[in-house]
Design an enzyme around this catalytic site. Structure first.
Site, mmCIF file in Angstrom:
data_model
loop_
_atom_site.group_PDB
_atom_site.id
_atom_site.type_symbol
_atom_site.label_atom_id
_atom_site.label_comp_id
_atom_site.label_asym_id
_atom_site.label_seq_id
_atom_site.Cartn_x
_atom_site.Cartn_y
_atom_site.Cartn_z
ATOM 1 N N CYS A 18 50.997 -84.128 -92.574
ATOM 2 C CA CYS A 18 50.845 -82.965 -91.701
ATOM 3 C C CYS A 18 49.436 -82.966 -91.099
ATOM 4 O O CYS A 18 48.482 -83.422 -91.718
ATOM 5 C CB CYS A 18 51.031 -81.623 -92.394
ATOM 6 S SG CYS A 18 52.650 -81.409 -93.124
ATOM 7 N N ARG B 225 50.007 -88.317 -88.613
ATOM 8 C CA ARG B 225 50.086 -87.707 -89.946
ATOM 9 C C ARG B 225 51.455 -87.109 -90.248
ATOM 10 O O ARG B 225 51.733 -86.712 -91.375
ATOM 11 C CB ARG B 225 49.037 -86.599 -90.077
ATOM 12 C CG ARG B 225 47.630 -87.063 -89.831
ATOM 13 C CD ARG B 225 46.672 -85.907 -89.965
ATOM 14 N NE ARG B 225 46.645 -85.424 -91.319
ATOM 15 C CZ ARG B 225 45.849 -85.897 -92.266
ATOM 16 N NH1 ARG B 225 45.018 -86.868 -91.992
ATOM 17 N NH2 ARG B 225 45.883 -85.397 -93.474
ATOM 18 N N TRP C 213 55.039 -83.160 -91.515
ATOM 19 C CA TRP C 213 55.782 -84.181 -92.257
ATOM 20 C C TRP C 213 56.425 -83.426 -93.398
ATOM 21 O O TRP C 213 55.743 -82.984 -94.327
ATOM 22 C CB TRP C 213 54.834 -85.260 -92.765
ATOM 23 C CG TRP C 213 55.527 -86.430 -93.378
ATOM 24 C CD1 TRP C 213 55.966 -87.553 -92.734
ATOM 25 C CD2 TRP C 213 55.852 -86.622 -94.764
ATOM 26 N NE1 TRP C 213 56.548 -88.414 -93.626
ATOM 27 C CE2 TRP C 213 56.502 -87.873 -94.880
ATOM 28 C CE3 TRP C 213 55.677 -85.853 -95.918
ATOM 29 C CZ2 TRP C 213 56.959 -88.365 -96.091
ATOM 30 C CZ3 TRP C 213 56.135 -86.345 -97.126
ATOM 31 C CH2 TRP C 213 56.767 -87.599 -97.201
ATOM 32 N N ASN D 123 48.379 -78.056 -94.585
ATOM 33 C CA ASN D 123 48.640 -79.450 -94.949
ATOM 34 C C ASN D 123 48.457 -79.559 -96.453
ATOM 35 O O ASN D 123 47.406 -79.171 -96.967
ATOM 36 C CB ASN D 123 47.656 -80.385 -94.227
ATOM 37 C CG ASN D 123 47.693 -81.783 -94.789
ATOM 38 O OD1 ASN D 123 48.748 -82.256 -95.214
ATOM 39 N ND2 ASN D 123 46.548 -82.459 -94.815
ATOM 40 N N GLY D 124 49.478 -80.062 -97.135
ATOM 41 C CA GLY D 124 49.371 -80.218 -98.584
ATOM 42 C C GLY D 124 50.618 -79.685 -99.264
ATOM 43 O O GLY D 124 51.664 -79.525 -98.627
ATOM 44 N N GLU E 222 52.541 -108.344 -98.230
ATOM 45 C CA GLU E 222 52.079 -107.489 -97.142
ATOM 46 C C GLU E 222 52.945 -107.697 -95.888
ATOM 47 O O GLU E 222 53.301 -106.750 -95.201
ATOM 48 C CB GLU E 222 50.590 -107.771 -96.868
ATOM 49 C CG GLU E 222 49.984 -107.050 -95.691
ATOM 50 C CD GLU E 222 50.118 -105.530 -95.735
ATOM 51 O OE1 GLU E 222 50.487 -104.959 -96.770
ATOM 52 O OE2 GLU E 222 49.890 -104.914 -94.676
ATOM 53 N N LYS F 90 55.106 -104.804 -93.965
ATOM 54 C CA LYS F 90 54.926 -104.522 -92.539
ATOM 55 C C LYS F 90 56.266 -104.560 -91.818
ATOM 56 O O LYS F 90 56.592 -103.695 -91.025
ATOM 57 C CB LYS F 90 53.979 -105.568 -91.960
ATOM 58 C CG LYS F 90 52.950 -105.118 -91.004
ATOM 59 C CD LYS F 90 51.711 -104.510 -91.575
ATOM 60 C CE LYS F 90 51.921 -103.374 -92.525
ATOM 61 N NZ LYS F 90 50.705 -102.888 -93.132
ATOM 62 N N GLU G 232 58.612 -101.560 -92.908
ATOM 63 C CA GLU G 232 58.197 -100.196 -92.555
ATOM 64 C C GLU G 232 58.304 -99.916 -91.065
ATOM 65 O O GLU G 232 58.546 -98.777 -90.678
ATOM 66 C CB GLU G 232 56.800 -99.868 -93.080
ATOM 67 C CG GLU G 232 55.652 -100.401 -92.266
ATOM 68 C CD GLU G 232 54.288 -99.927 -92.733
ATOM 69 O OE1 GLU G 232 54.107 -98.735 -92.955
ATOM 70 O OE2 GLU G 232 53.394 -100.780 -92.866
ATOM 71 N N HIS H 244 64.861 -118.049 -109.927
ATOM 72 C CA HIS H 244 65.159 -117.159 -111.055
ATOM 73 C C HIS H 244 65.936 -115.928 -110.601
ATOM 74 O O HIS H 244 65.982 -114.933 -111.311
ATOM 75 C CB HIS H 244 63.857 -116.770 -111.762
ATOM 76 C CG HIS H 244 63.117 -117.962 -112.269
ATOM 77 N ND1 HIS H 244 63.497 -118.631 -113.406
ATOM 78 C CD2 HIS H 244 62.063 -118.649 -111.761
ATOM 79 C CE1 HIS H 244 62.682 -119.674 -113.591
ATOM 80 N NE2 HIS H 244 61.811 -119.695 -112.604
ATOM 81 N N LYS I 59 50.700 -91.473 -91.810
ATOM 82 C CA LYS I 59 49.559 -92.367 -92.032
ATOM 83 C C LYS I 59 48.860 -92.104 -93.364
ATOM 84 O O LYS I 59 48.488 -93.031 -94.063
ATOM 85 C CB LYS I 59 48.577 -92.206 -90.872
ATOM 86 C CG LYS I 59 47.367 -93.109 -90.941
ATOM 87 C CD LYS I 59 47.724 -94.518 -90.564
ATOM 88 C CE LYS I 59 46.554 -95.456 -90.598
ATOM 89 N NZ LYS I 59 47.012 -96.857 -90.681
HETATM 90 O O1 M6R Z 1 45.085 -94.737 -96.883
HETATM 91 P P1 M6R Z 1 45.539 -95.647 -97.984
HETATM 92 O O2 M6R Z 1 45.026 -97.025 -97.831
HETATM 93 O O3 M6R Z 1 45.247 -95.103 -99.344
HETATM 94 O O4 M6R Z 1 47.104 -95.693 -97.830
HETATM 95 C C1 M6R Z 1 47.915 -96.351 -98.764
HETATM 96 C C2 M6R Z 1 49.273 -96.627 -98.191
HETATM 97 O O5 M6R Z 1 49.937 -95.426 -97.915
HETATM 98 C C3 M6R Z 1 49.189 -97.439 -96.919
HETATM 99 O O6 M6R Z 1 48.487 -98.617 -97.130
HETATM 100 C C4 M6R Z 1 50.591 -97.778 -96.381
HETATM 101 O O7 M6R Z 1 51.255 -98.605 -97.286
HETATM 102 C C5 M6R Z 1 50.422 -98.452 -95.032
HETATM 103 N N1 M6R Z 1 50.444 -97.483 -93.996
HETATM 104 C C6 M6R Z 1 51.435 -99.473 -94.761
HETATM 105 O O8 M6R Z 1 51.196 -100.095 -93.543
#
Ligand code: M6R
Length: 629
Positions: free
Chosen positions: A2, A27, A80, A106-107, A494, A498, A501, A517, A624
């Site tokens: 949010c 956000r 969010w 927010n929270g 990673e 990517k 997501e 395995h 984010k």
């Molecule tokens: O802000 P942070 O690095 O703590 O965020 C952790 C994850 O939420 C973040 O890396 C998330 O996995 C990425 N947006 C993925 O691309």
């Protein structure tokens, strides 16, 4: 998650709020709303969907004359969803029974159910399923107890809340006044030439000011239309905080001619690596410098264990850091998901160095892990991208990565910056502990200096066209597998994150030695006779001691019907004989290969997402910063 924004001043608040919300959409983006202070009432406009839908609704209200003269005070929110589905009723701002109070939040209010039941018993009527609405009703009650003192009503309300919150509040009886407060959720307050602002993050206000203030937990700030701000600690004592100047500017928060932020941020990576390296090497003494670490050589050699805590992409950076720290510093290193670490009873002593990695510095689980480690007496080093973020206040020391603001939800440049920073840190620690000498460190640093130019090679039109071709080969698949060995396997974790997501194509990554395995069963055997059924396997096959084993794994996958896309060192003839789908990576030391190999994997994910019609900057269900657990 949010985003909240608030403004009071001498100019129209609507463009300030809507502009701020657009910049906070990373956000959360399932609904949005504003509350505007009109001469005798608070006018609330909310919409399900993105800020664009809200903008249209506000334009309609203006055209219908519903907003009267230009409102100069208001609050806004982009959501969010946590409590209640994303619909108009659950969109913020929320109001009390009288309609005089408006709140954006927010929270998460953890005790909302209990508060709601008690308020209902006292006759309050609720209009949404959110946790936030209790705040508006509590302020309504507290205001009756201290009529005329909105700040006090907010303070006594906040004292009843447990959980995380950043709040902005306006009241119909207080024209030109906003009250803001926070606990475990970010909030920045800024002073512009024509008013004062508050927001969840600096992009929302950078257009108006770069002079900002950060509040401590449960502090309250009262923003006045004349440009003054009163700051109070939780006991209600006034204080004057120190202003911080934000170093990046509006241009950094704009797309700058790129079709999306993700592509812009991918292209910024050569500069990010240059900035990360700048000032880190003392060429007289052949040392990597980490003054922020504030641990003497003695303290460093007393460290007997390192625990890296992080989430998501930052966790993957941590895995690479572990390999380097163990290999070079000869220190045992554990990498833990912050969300798991905080709920177990980890072994922590004063000799444990905890490295907490978080791009945003706001991730709830990582913050809790930091607090736990501090309580247990460990030394905590935070690696983050955001000045003034929560993690900078909780850790013993902070190292800032030099990624500058990252807006796309998918972490790209921040990942490279984290890995580069961890590489330097591992070398520094190894040198402090006497495990490597100045010559070794100088050579490493020289190699790292070549990285920006090598990343540029990966971003040329020819290089990206090859990646796009490979992406087109996979976009229709049901699942994609990634395989690699050593740091190549981590690069794959990673790469798979990517891909899933942003494109919603299911993807999993495996250490290549593990495929026999279990995972190899995922290869569709129909792929042997029908190319449309081939399971894509993305194999990171850069030069390393396990290169031959990777080739064997590739052949095993192909023999079962896989379509292999190989990331390989430029000029690799053996790979070219195995598959027509090759993405070339400039020659580099194995320890630095994740920094290069991750770039085409980011582009690959983006191309697949675009082919599948997804929004690469704002993937569904994500935000984010994950400020709730
Ligand atoms: O802000 P942070 O690095 O703590 O965020 C952790 C994850 O939420 C973040 O890396 C998330 O996995 C990425 N947006 C993925 O691309």
């Amino acid at each position: 998650m949010c985003g909240i924004v608030a403004f009071t001043g001498t100019v129209d608040t609507i463009p300030v709020l809507l502009g701020g919300l657009r910049r906070l959409e990373y956000r959360g983006y399932d609904s949005a709303g504003v509350a505007l202070q009109l001469p005798t009432e608070i006018k609330t406009i909310k919409r399900q969907g993105k800020v664009l839908q809200l903008h249209e609704a506000v334009d309609k209200a203006i055209a219908a004359g519903e907003l009267g003269q230009m409102p100069t005070t208001g609050i806004g929110h982009t959501r969010w969803a946590t409590h209640g589905i994303p619909n108009e009723a659950n969109a913020h701002p929320h109001s009390d029974c009288t309609g005089e109070v408006a709140v954006v939040h927010n929270g998460i209010i953890e005790n909302h159910a209990h508060l709601r039941a008690a308020l209902s018993e006292r006759g309050h009527r609720f209009f949404s399923q959110t946790d936030t609405e209790v705040i508006a009703h509590l302020i309504e009650e507290e205001y009756q107890a201290t009529p005329g003192d909105l700040a006090q009503a907010v303070r006594t309300t906040v004292a009843q809340l447990s959980g995380s919150f950043a709040l902005a509040i306006c009241h119909a009886k207080h024209p030109g006044v906003l009250v803001v407060t926070r606990n475990d959720s970010p909030l920045v307050v800024g002073k512009a030439a024509y008013g004062v602002l508050a927001a969840s993050d600096t992009p929302a206000i950078i257009e108006h000011t770069r002079r900002v203030y950060f509040l401590d937990d449960r502090d309250v700030a009262v923003l006045h239309q004349n440009g003054t701000i009163d700051f109070f600690d939780p006991a209600g004592t006034a204080y004057s905080p120190t202003a911080v100047t934000i170093e990046w500017d509006l241009e950094d928060a704009e797309r700058g001619g790129y079709p999306d932020f993700m592509l812009k941020e991918i292209h910024e990576q050569p500069k990010v690596i240059k900035d990360t390296l700048a000032g880190r090497f003392d060429d007289k003494n052949h040392q990597i410098l980490f003054e922020e670490l504030a641990l003497s050589a003695q303290e460093m050699s007393d460290v007997d264990r390192v625990i890296i805590v992080a989430c998501g992409t930052s966790y993957h950076a941590g895995l690479i850091g572990k390999d380097l720290l163990e290999a070079w510093g000869r220190l045992p290193v554990e990498v833990a998901y912050a969300s798991e670490f905080r709920y177990r009873n980890p072994l922590l002593t004063a000799q444990t160095l905890v490295i907490a990695i978080s791009q945003s510095g706001e991730t709830a689980d990582t913050l809790e892990a930091v607090k736990l480690a501090r309580r247990a007496g460990a030394h905590v080093l935070a690696i983050t991208n955001v000045v003034g973020s929560r993690i900078t206040m909780e850790a013993n020391n902070v190292v800032f990565i030099k990624a500058h603001i990252e807006i796309a939800v998918a972490a790209t440049k921040s990942f490279l910056a984290q890995v580069a920073q961890l590489t330097l840190l591992a070398a520094h620690i190894a040198q402090q502990r006497g495990e490597v000498d100045g010559r070794w460190v100088s050579e490493l640093y020289e190699h790292m200096q070549e990285l920006p130019a090598k990343i540029e090679e990966l971003l040329t039109d020819t290089a990206t066209a090859a990646i796009e071709r490979c992406a087109a080969e996979c976009a229709a698949a049901q699942t994609a597998l990634f395989i690699g060995r050593g740091v190549g396997a981590t690069t794959c974790y990673e790469g798979a994150l990517k891909l899933k997501e942003i494109s919603y194509l299911h993807a999993e990554a495996f250490a290549a030695g593990e495929i026999k395995h279990g995972p190899i069963a995922l290869i569709d055997p129909e792929g042997l006779s029908d190319p449309r059924r081939q399971t894509p396997v993305i194999a990171v096959t850069c030069q390393s001691a396990t290169y031959d084993k990777m080739l064997a794994n590739i052949e095993e996958m192909q023999a079962r019907g896989a379509k292999v896309i190989a990331l390989a060192t430029v000029g690799d003839e053996r790979i070219a004989q195995l598959t027509p789908y090759v993405i070339s990576i400039p020659k580099v030391r194995e320890c630095l290969s994740p920094i290069l190999a991750s770039v085409p994997l980011q582009l690959f994910a983006r191309f697949v997402a675009l082919i599948r019609g997804a929004n690469v900057d704002q993937p569904r269900n994500l935000a984010k910063s994950v400020t709730v657990e």
